[in-house]
Design an enzyme around this catalytic site. Structure first.
Site, PDB file in Angstrom:
ATOM      1  N   ARG A 128     -44.666  23.425-102.140  1.00 32.80           N
ATOM      2  CA  ARG A 128     -44.411  22.433-103.192  1.00 32.80           C
ATOM      3  C   ARG A 128     -43.541  23.039-104.297  1.00 32.80           C
ATOM      4  O   ARG A 128     -42.934  22.349-105.100  1.00 32.80           O
ATOM      5  CB  ARG A 128     -45.733  21.876-103.756  1.00 32.80           C
ATOM      6  N   TYR A 165     -28.745   0.591-112.689  1.00 31.82           N
ATOM      7  CA  TYR A 165     -29.482   0.257-111.459  1.00 31.82           C
ATOM      8  C   TYR A 165     -30.817  -0.384-111.850  1.00 31.82           C
ATOM      9  O   TYR A 165     -31.485   0.080-112.780  1.00 31.82           O
ATOM     10  CB  TYR A 165     -29.690   1.545-110.648  1.00 31.82           C
ATOM     11  N   ASP A 169     -26.111   9.287-114.690  1.00 33.55           N
ATOM     12  CA  ASP A 169     -26.341   8.973-113.274  1.00 33.55           C
ATOM     13  C   ASP A 169     -24.967   8.905-112.608  1.00 33.55           C
ATOM     14  O   ASP A 169     -24.188   7.987-112.863  1.00 33.55           O
ATOM     15  CB  ASP A 169     -27.084   7.631-113.169  1.00 33.55           C
ATOM     16  N   LYS A 229     -27.457   8.033-101.416  1.00 33.88           N
ATOM     17  CA  LYS A 229     -26.217   7.280-101.282  1.00 33.88           C
ATOM     18  C   LYS A 229     -25.097   8.197-100.757  1.00 33.88           C
ATOM     19  O   LYS A 229     -25.181   8.643 -99.635  1.00 33.88           O
ATOM     20  CB  LYS A 229     -25.875   6.652-102.634  1.00 33.88           C
TER      21      LYS A 229
HETATM   22  N1  PLP Z   1     -29.268   5.309-109.399  1.00 28.85           N
HETATM   23  C1  PLP Z   1     -28.429   4.433-108.817  1.00 28.85           C
HETATM   24  C2  PLP Z   1     -27.081   4.203-109.424  1.00 28.85           C
HETATM   25  C3  PLP Z   1     -28.823   3.738-107.673  1.00 28.85           C
HETATM   26  O1  PLP Z   1     -27.974   2.872-107.117  1.00 28.85           O
HETATM   27  C4  PLP Z   1     -30.123   3.971-107.139  1.00 28.85           C
HETATM   28  C5  PLP Z   1     -30.584   3.240-105.946  1.00 28.85           C
HETATM   29  O2  PLP Z   1     -29.951   2.291-105.497  1.00 28.85           O
HETATM   30  C6  PLP Z   1     -30.958   4.878-107.783  1.00 28.85           C
HETATM   31  C7  PLP Z   1     -30.506   5.543-108.899  1.00 28.85           C
HETATM   32  C8  PLP Z   1     -32.341   5.146-107.271  1.00 28.85           C
HETATM   33  O3  PLP Z   1     -32.254   5.974-106.155  1.00 28.85           O
HETATM   34  P1  PLP Z   1     -33.341   6.042-104.963  1.00 28.85           P
HETATM   35  O4  PLP Z   1     -33.315   4.722-104.281  1.00 28.85           O
HETATM   36  O5  PLP Z   1     -32.859   7.184-104.147  1.00 28.85           O
HETATM   37  O6  PLP Z   1     -34.668   6.290-105.609  1.00 28.85           O
END
Ligand code: PLP
Length: 378
Positions: free
Chosen positions: A58, A109, A183, A208
């Site tokens: 972990r 998001y 992000d 992604k």
């Molecule tokens: N940030 C963005 C811009 C996203 O598009 C997403 C998911 O679509 C996330 C964060 C969250 O990621 P995860 O689905 O891997 O938890």
């Protein structure tokens, strides 16, 4: 003192003069030594023989370390892998105290806006939403008393594709002593490196583009290689370990394999996106195209047709595509299409006829024919 070196490696051949495209291929591998494997193996173990820094999985895993080394160099800092993008965002939110003021985009998001709304409703955070592309609005929200503790930027935003002036808003955040998290999921380090603009933390949904094949859920947080950055990394590492927000080694291994082709995937999907955005702007069934001019995500608004509402017209396009997959998520090699407002969690200022197109690496002519006939048929 920084954490023990269980997540660091000294093995990989590397040269600072190599381009990021090359580093994405070359890093995170065992040493160039006779008999060593070319790829980092998947280490499936929950524990390690006692007597070394790393005792329990972990806390660290060699497969994570290979991925973290590679992503860290690409973003220009020190990376930590998390169970998902949301797990990395949650870890960042753990860095600010109860009652902290957070400035965040209206159109981040929906998972990010959702967790912020939950924390605001319980009184754990005060959230100020802004149009992240309106620098004056961001600066005003940061400076309002009490001043902000954390600025969350997404650029381009999901799904409205607004682009922030990162150097300006990062500097303004630092002027008032706020932490700044970016992000970078949509851009990837090959198109934008927020740590170079002074950001304190970059996160990705590595689900992604970094992994790139829609077969993995994974997150990553990267902090600068400075004293302050290392201190943040240590706090994020403690959060990951104590909350168990850890990825599986298989997921991380797949993501590392995906990273090897990041540059060619982005080159192809970006060129496809440019071509499609131009053609969509001329399409009679499309009332608006949002595209920043780079990257592989395009958003379109579909005109209402034949007695259908705008939302129904947009849904009909998704139902008609055969090559584009009608699915949530983005950043895979396959092209994806989705009406974002089909999710009740999506904010209402996202138009109900907006389709997010995650453009993949297929032939652009096949993508166009499929989309054109879905738009025309609808
Ligand atoms: N940030 C963005 C811009 C996203 O598009 C997403 C998911 O679509 C996330 C964060 C969250 O990621 P995860 O689905 O891997 O938890």
């Amino acid at each position: 003192m920084s954490k023990p070196s269980h997540t660091e490696r000294s093995s990989t051949a590397s040269s600072p003069s190599w381009s990021l495209d090359t580093q994405a291929v070359a890093l995170g591998r065992p040493p160039h030594t006779a008999g060593e494997p070319v790829n980092e193996p998947i280490t499936l173990t929950s524990t390690f023989h006692a007597g070394a820094d790393l005792s329990y999985a972990r806390v660290g895993n060699p497969t994570w370390a290979a991925f973290e080394e590679t992503v860290g160099v690409l973003e220009g800092g020190h990376a930590l892998a998390f169970a998902s993008g949301m797990a990395s965002i949650s870890a960042v939110l753990s860095l600010v105290p109860h009652g902290a003021v957070v400035v965040a985009p209206h159109h981040a998001y929906s998972g990010t806006t959702g967790i912020l709304a939950d924390l605001a409703s319980s009184g754990a955070l005060v959230v100020r939403h802004v149009d992240i592309s309106d620098t004056d609005e961001v600066l005003a929200a940061l400076a309002l008393e009490p001043t902000a503790d954390l600025l969350i930027a997404e650029s381009p935003t999901n799904p409205m594709l607004e682009v922030a002036d990162l150097p300006a808003i990062v500097a303004a955040g630092h002027d008032i002593g706020a932490l700044v998290m970016v992000d970078n999921t949509f851009a990837t380090p090959l198109l934008q490196r927020p740590l170079d603009d002074g950001a304190d933390i970059v996160i990705h949904s590595a689900t992604k583009y970094l992994s790139g094949h829609s077969d993995v859920l994974l997150g990553v947080a990267i902090t600068p290689d400075t004293g302050a950055g290392r201190a943040l990394s240590e706090r994020l590492h403690t959060h990951r370990t104590s909350r168990g927000a850890i990825p599986g080694p298989m997921e991380v291994w797949l993501a590392l394999r995906g990273l090897r082709t990041l540059s060619v995937r982005l080159e192809r999907s970006g060129a496809n996106a440019v071509a499609l955005a131009q053609r969509l702007a001329e399409h009679p069934a499309v009332s608006r195209v949002r595209y920043p001019g780079w990257g592989s995500i395009v958003a379109i608004e579909v005109a209402a047709v034949g007695g259908l509402t705008t939302a129904q017209s947009a849904e009909a396009v998704c139902d008609r595509t055969r090559l584009w997959t009608h699915s949530t998520s983005l950043g895979g090699v396959e092209s994806q299409i989705e009406r974002r407002r089909r999710h009740t969690a999506e904010v209402e200022t996202v138009p109900d006829n907006l389709l997010r197109l995650s453009v993949g690496i297929e032939s652009v002519e096949d993508l166009w024919r499929d989309l054109d006939s879905a738009l025309t048929g609808a």
